[in-house]
Design an enzyme around this catalytic site. Structure first.
Site, PDB file in Angstrom:
ATOM      1  N   ASP A 184      22.805  33.439  39.358  1.00 48.12           N
ATOM      2  CA  ASP A 184      23.504  33.863  38.329  1.00 48.12           C
ATOM      3  C   ASP A 184      24.486  33.032  39.448  1.00 48.12           C
ATOM      4  O   ASP A 184      25.340  34.214  40.361  1.00 48.12           O
ATOM      5  CB  ASP A 184      23.266  35.108  37.982  1.00 48.12           C
ATOM      6  CG  ASP A 184      24.340  35.256  36.543  1.00 48.12           C
ATOM      7  OD1 ASP A 184      24.760  33.827  36.308  1.00 48.12           O
ATOM      8  OD2 ASP A 184      24.274  36.084  36.142  1.00 48.12           O
ATOM      9  N   TYR A 226      25.610  42.106  36.912  1.00 52.10           N
ATOM     10  CA  TYR A 226      25.498  41.393  35.202  1.00 52.10           C
ATOM     11  C   TYR A 226      25.763  39.592  35.144  1.00 52.10           C
ATOM     12  O   TYR A 226      25.879  38.885  35.369  1.00 52.10           O
ATOM     13  CB  TYR A 226      27.454  41.188  34.543  1.00 52.10           C
ATOM     14  CG  TYR A 226      27.003  41.041  32.919  1.00 52.10           C
ATOM     15  CD1 TYR A 226      26.732  42.114  31.918  1.00 52.10           C
ATOM     16  CD2 TYR A 226      28.357  40.544  32.769  1.00 52.10           C
ATOM     17  CE1 TYR A 226      26.770  41.554  30.589  1.00 52.10           C
ATOM     18  CE2 TYR A 226      28.383  39.532  30.940  1.00 52.10           C
ATOM     19  CZ  TYR A 226      27.472  40.317  30.125  1.00 52.10           C
ATOM     20  OH  TYR A 226      27.585  40.321  28.868  1.00 52.10           O
ATOM     21  N   LYS A 230      31.410  29.561  32.550  1.00 53.59           N
ATOM     22  CA  LYS A 230      32.539  29.548  33.512  1.00 53.59           C
ATOM     23  C   LYS A 230      33.496  27.812  33.717  1.00 53.59           C
ATOM     24  O   LYS A 230      33.641  27.331  33.043  1.00 53.59           O
ATOM     25  CB  LYS A 230      32.725  30.477  33.986  1.00 53.59           C
ATOM     26  CG  LYS A 230      32.496  31.738  33.166  1.00 53.59           C
ATOM     27  CD  LYS A 230      32.941  33.561  34.329  1.00 53.59           C
ATOM     28  CE  LYS A 230      32.935  34.653  32.946  1.00 53.59           C
ATOM     29  NZ  LYS A 230      31.228  35.306  33.283  1.00 53.59           N
TER      30      LYS A 230
HETATM   31  C1  LIG Z   1      30.192  36.110  32.788  1.00 49.24           C
HETATM   32  C2  LIG Z   1      28.973  36.277  33.339  1.00 49.24           C
HETATM   33  C3  LIG Z   1      27.957  35.969  33.023  1.00 49.24           C
HETATM   34  C4  LIG Z   1      28.187  36.018  30.742  1.00 49.24           C
HETATM   35  O1  LIG Z   1      28.168  34.678  30.973  1.00 49.24           O
HETATM   36  P1  LIG Z   1      29.035  34.231  29.284  1.00 49.24           P
HETATM   37  O2  LIG Z   1      29.630  33.301  28.966  1.00 49.24           O
HETATM   38  O3  LIG Z   1      30.610  35.375  29.291  1.00 49.24           O
HETATM   39  O4  LIG Z   1      27.698  34.599  28.595  1.00 49.24           O
HETATM   40  C5  LIG Z   1      26.976  35.755  33.010  1.00 49.24           C
HETATM   41  N1  LIG Z   1      26.125  35.995  33.925  1.00 49.24           N
HETATM   42  C6  LIG Z   1      27.693  36.381  34.796  1.00 49.24           C
HETATM   43  C7  LIG Z   1      27.269  36.277  37.069  1.00 49.24           C
HETATM   44  C8  LIG Z   1      28.925  36.421  34.956  1.00 49.24           C
HETATM   45  O5  LIG Z   1      29.900  36.547  35.347  1.00 49.24           O
END
Ligand SMILES: *Cc1c(COP(=O)(O)O)cnc(C)c1O
Length: 435
Positions: free
Chosen positions: A240, A145, A273
Site C-alpha cells: 500500500d 491503514y 495521494k
Molecule cells: C490515505 C491512505 C489510504 C486511503 O486513501 P483515501 O484516499 O483516503 O481513501 C490508504 N492507504 C494509505 C497507506 C493511506 O495513507
C-alpha cells in the site's frame, strides 16, 4: 492560545449539518483538542484560515501536495482540462498517459487501473488478490491503514496469528473473519501466521513505511521474510503505497527497499495521494497476468463512474511530470532532512527527548527515547507532550498533523526560510514544554 472566533463559529455551524463538523475524522482536532482551522486558501507552502492567519503547511492534504499549493504548471493543466469537460464516462488519452507515467517509474507495475480514492484502490486490490489466487485469507499489520473498506477495518486479537476484531461498528465479525492481523515488524508472528494458514492466504497487505502510525519503517529483515513467505505460500505481496508512492522516492518505498534488498519487488501496488496531485484519484497495479483478471477481461469485477476523471488525471499527470525532473527528489529529501535535523537539534538543546526519521518528502517525530517499531510502541509515546507541542507550533504559524499517529509532509515549495521559521518556532515550543 489565540482566540479563533471565526473558526469557532464555522465549527459550530458545521457541527449542525456534518457529523463532528468534518468530512474525515482527524480534521476535527479530537486528538489534540481545540478548534479546527477552516482553511480559506493555500499557496505554495502556506495555508490561510478563516481568520486570515497564515500557517506553514506540513500536512499537504495528507501527502498529495508535494509541489506545494497552486503550482503554476499543475494549475494550468487543471484549468485547461476543466474547459475541455469535467467527466465523460468514456476513455480518454490522459488515462493512458497517467498509466504510462506510473509504469515508467515503478518497474513492478505492468498495468494499472485508475480509481477515485485510496480506500477504493486498496479494496479493489484485495478483491483482485483473492480472485487471482482463489483464496480467502488476507494478512494485514497492526497500525497500517488501508482506507476504510470493511475487511480492512480490523485490529489484532491478543496473541500471535489471530483473526482480528472489527475496529468500527457496522462491520460484522463475519466480515473480518478472513483477515489475519499481525504486529508490524514481528518475524515470529509472521512465521506463525504463514505456518498455520499459508495455503489459504491470498495476500499480505502492508504499508512499507507506515505513515498512519506516524513514521515507522518495516525493517529490512522483516520485509525480506515477508517477501519470502508470500512467495513460498503462493500469496501476493501487496504494497500500500497510497502515502509513500511518488512521495518517499520517485519509485516509491519499493525502490527504497530494492536498493538494500537486490531484486526486491511487491506483486501488487496501491497508489493514491501524490498521483492525483490533490484531486480524487488513486490506482492499483501489478503484473499483466494478475491485472488481466479484472473485468472486462477477467472474472474480478471492478468499476467506477468517475474513475480516470479527466480533470483529476490532468492534475496527477502534471504533478508527476514535475517530480520526475532530474534532481527533484534529492532536493526534496535534503529539505526534509534539514527540517527533521533542525527539530532534533532544537529538542536536544531544550533537553526534550525526541526521535526523528524521514525518507524523501515524508517525515516523523516522536516524543520518545527511540524510534518505535510497532503500533503499541507508537501509542506509548508521550501524547500529552505531543499535544502541547502541536498547539505551541500552531500558535506560531506552523500547521503539523493534529495527531501523534500521523506522518508529516514537506513540499518542494517549502524553502529554507520556511524551514528556518519552523525550527525557530520549535525551539520556543520545546522550551515551553519543560515548564
Ligand atoms: C490515505 C491512505 C489510504 C486511503 O486513501 P483515501 O484516499 O483516503 O481513501 C490508504 N492507504 C494509505 C497507506 C493511506 O495513507
Amino acid at each position: 492560545m489565540a482566540l479563533q472566533p471565526r473558526n469557532a463559529a464555522l465549527f459550530e455551524r458545521a457541527q449542525r449539518v456534518i457529523p463532528g463538523g468534518v468530512n474525515s475524522p482527524v480534521r476535527a482536532f479530537r486528538a489534540v483538542g481545540g478548534t479546527p482551522r477552516f482553511i480559506a486558501r493555500a499557496e505554495g507552502p502556506f495555508l490561510w484560515d478563516a481568520e486570515g492567519n497564515r500557517y506553514i503547511d506540513y500536512i499537504g492534504s495528507w501527502g498529495p501536495m508535494i509541489l506545494g499549493h497552486g503550482h503554476p504548471s499543475v494549475l494550468a493543466a487543471v484549468q485547461q482540462a476543466a474547459l475541455d469537460g469535467f467527466s465523460f464516462g468514456a476513455p480518454t488519452e490522459r488515462e493512458i498517459a497517467l498509466a504510462e507515467a506510473i509504469i515508467e517509474q515503478v518497474p513492478s507495475v505492468e498495468m494499472v487501473r485508475l480509481v477515485s480514492s485510496g480506500t477504493e484502490a486498496a479494496m479493489s486490490a484485495l478483491r483482485l488478490a483473492r480472485g487471482a489466487t482463489g483464496r480467502p485469507l488476507i494478512v494485514k499489520f497492526e497500525g497500517c491503514y488501508h482506507g476504510h473498506a470493511d475487511a480492512l477495518l480490523v485490529k489484532g486479537g491478543s496473541g500471535m496469528a489471530t483473526f482480528g476484531h472489527p475496529t468500527s461498528a457496522g462491520v460484522p465479525a463475519e466480515v473480518v473473519q478472513h483477515t489475519l492481523v499481525l504486529p508490524y515488524n514481528d518475524l515470529d508472528a509472521l512465521d506463525a501466521a504463514f505456518d498455520a494458514h499459508g495455503a489459504r492466504i491470498a495476500c499480505a497487505m502492508v504499508e512499507p513505511i507506515a505513515g498512519n502510525m506516524n513514521f515507522v519503517r518495516a525493517g529490512d529483515a522483516f520485509m525480506r521474510r515477508l517477501r519470502e513467505r508470500c512467495t513460498a505460500a503462493g500469496a501476493l505481496l501487496v504494497f500500500d503505497e497510497v502515502m509513500t508512492g511518488f512521495r518517499v522516492a520517485l519509485g516509491g518505498a519499493q525502490s527504497v527497499y530494492a536498493r538494500r534488498l537486490p531484486g526486491f519487488a511487491p506483486d501488487l501496488t496501491v497508489f493514491g495521494k501524490v498521483i492525483g496531485g490533490g484531486m480524487p484519484l488513486a490506482a492499483f497495479g501489478g503484473p499483466r497476468a494478475v491485472m488481466e483478471q479484472l473485468a472486462p477481461l477477467g472474472p474480478v469485477y471492478q468499476a467506477g463512474t468517475l474513475s480516470g476523471n479527466p480533470v483529476a488525471t490532468a492534475c496527477g499527470l502534471a504533478t508527476l511530470q514535475e517530480i520526475a525532473r532530474p534532481g527533484y527528489f534529492d532536493a526534496l529529501a535534503a529539505r526534509t532532512r534539514s527540517l527533521v535535523d533542525g527539530l532534533q537539534q532544537a529538542a536536544d538543546e531544550a533537553g526534550v527527548p525526541l526521535v526523528t526519521d524521514s525518507e524523501g518528502g515524508m517525515f516523523g517525530f516522536f516524543f520518545a527515547a527511540e524510534l518505535p517499531q510497532r503500533y503499541d510502541q507508537v501509542m506509548a509515546t508521550d501524547k500529552e507532550r505531543f499535544n502541547r507541542f502541536f498547539h505551541a507550533m500552531l500558535d506560531r504559524g506552523v500547521y503539523l498533523a493534529p495527531a501523534l499517529y500521523e506522518a508529516g509532509f514537506v513540499s518542494s515549495a517549502h524553502g529554507e526560510a520556511e524551514i528556518a521559521h519552523t525550527v525557530a518556532a520549535a525551539r520556543e515550543a520545546f522550551r515551553s514544554l519543560r515548564s
